[in-house]
Design an enzyme around this catalytic site. Structure first.
Site, mmCIF file in Angstrom:
data_model
loop_
_atom_site.group_PDB
_atom_site.id
_atom_site.type_symbol
_atom_site.label_atom_id
_atom_site.label_comp_id
_atom_site.label_asym_id
_atom_site.label_seq_id
_atom_site.Cartn_x
_atom_site.Cartn_y
_atom_site.Cartn_z
ATOM 1 C CB SER A 73 8.880 5.565 -3.198
ATOM 2 O OG SER A 73 9.844 6.313 -3.815
ATOM 3 N N GLY A 75 4.337 3.852 4.823
ATOM 4 C CA GLY A 75 5.571 3.640 5.669
ATOM 5 C C GLY A 75 6.289 2.400 5.189
ATOM 6 C CB ALA A 97 9.318 -1.709 -3.135
ATOM 7 C CG ASP A 151 12.260 3.502 2.923
ATOM 8 O OD1 ASP A 151 12.517 3.312 4.162
ATOM 9 O OD2 ASP A 151 11.254 4.036 2.248
ATOM 10 N N PRO A 201 0.829 -1.207 -0.132
ATOM 11 C CG PRO A 201 -0.122 -0.991 2.143
ATOM 12 C CD PRO A 201 0.647 -2.024 1.346
#
Length: 313
Positions: free
Chosen positions: A103, A99, A105, A146, A95
């Site tokens: 983006s 968090g 991924a 990330d 989703p």
């Protein structure tokens, strides 16, 4: 060059240290295989095209909100000297704005798909080189947490000025993630904490130091397979995050529900004020039960993942 290139990337979860990481404290993040993104790319006849749930149409007409994707593709096309138009399909179960690293991924999955298409090895170093450039466009000056977490396979401890330290998951427990169904408000929360830092520097600094200490204790608890201690660290961190104004009633409701139903610990994950919460369950059976309870309590979706050393294999 193959006829079709495919690439996959999981989501990510911040276990401990959100917000305090901005002020020099450590954070723990790990790839979360409960969610992910699949990208496939092949040659196209007339023009380059993107198919996704967010946008479906010619690359030249992609909205500005997809700038990280368009910039990444430009870098990859230039690097591999890709002459013909292509068709890129993106399928996601992560989703957005919760968090969970959607983006980064997307960028990792696309980069891996192009490398696969070009029959080049997609090492973490190669992937990160392109992803970090795209993330800089999307987020200005990202920490890289990330992209590094998602492109790797192990949990990482990240601290400003020190960098990334991978470590192994070694815990007989399960993590349940629940989506409130509400977009997180990371930027607003970060700004509001910066204001608190100006207005009440001593108190806010002390809270940040405590969050950092709890993160270090949590890493130790994971290494020593002590779920009760990890749960306690999570609960204490949530108390501080609530004081800092990063929780909201939806998160509080799901967190309280989890704790009332045998969760060892529960807290928000990521920027807060929406997004997701995480709960630590003693075993898979209680984790699956917790998933159902959280869905009944209003969670939009739930996922579960083992924290054992072989959980991500």
């Amino acid at each position: 060059m193959k006829s079709i290139g495919t690439g996959y990337a999981s989501g990510k979860i911040i276990l401990m240290g959100e917000h305090s990481v901005v002020y020099g404290e450590p954070a723990i993040a790990f790839p979360f295989s409960g969610t992910g993104i699949q990208a496939t790319i092949r040659a196209n006849k007339l023009e380059s095209w993107i198919e996704s749930s967010f946008f479906h149409g010619p690359l030249s007409e992609a909205p500005n909100t997809m700038r990280n994707v368009t910039v990444l593709l430009w870098y990859l096309v230039k690097h591999f000297k890709i002459p013909e138009p292509f068709y890129l399909k993106i399928e996601s179960s992560i989703p957005a704005e919760r968090g969970m690293g959607s983006s980064a991924a997307v960028a990792v999955a696309i980069t891996r798909a192009v490398f696969d298409w070009m029959e080049e090895p997609a090492t973490q170093e190669n992937v990160l080189h392109f992803v970090n450039q795209a993330e800089a466009v999307a987020h200005g000056n990202p920490s890289g947490i990330d992209a590094t977490t998602i492109s790797g396979t192990e949990p990482i401890l990240y601290q400003k000025g020190i960098g990334f330290q991978p470590f192994q998951l070694n815990m007989d427990a399960f993590l349940v993630v629940a989506d409130t169904g509400i977009k997180g408000q990371t930027r607003k929360a970060v700004k509001d904490i910066a204001k608190l830092m100006e207005m009440r520097p001593y108190e806010t600094n002390k809270q940040m130091r405590t969050l950092g200490k709890l993160t270090r204790q949590a890493q130790q608890a994971i290494s020593q397979n002590r779920p009760q201690i990890l749960g306690d660290c999570m609960n204490q961190a949530q108390g501080l995050l609530r004081l800092l104004g990063t929780s909201n009633r939806h998160l509080d409701h799901l967190i309280e529900t989890a704790l009332e139903n045998q969760a060892l610990g529960a807290k928000l994950t990521g920027g807060g004020r929406g997004g997701c919460m995480i709960a630590l369950a003693e075993d898979e059976t209680s984790g699956r039960r917790l998933q159902q309870i959280l869905l009944a309590a209003g969670a939009r979706n739930t996922w579960i993942e083992g924290l054992g050393v072989y959980a991500h294999v």
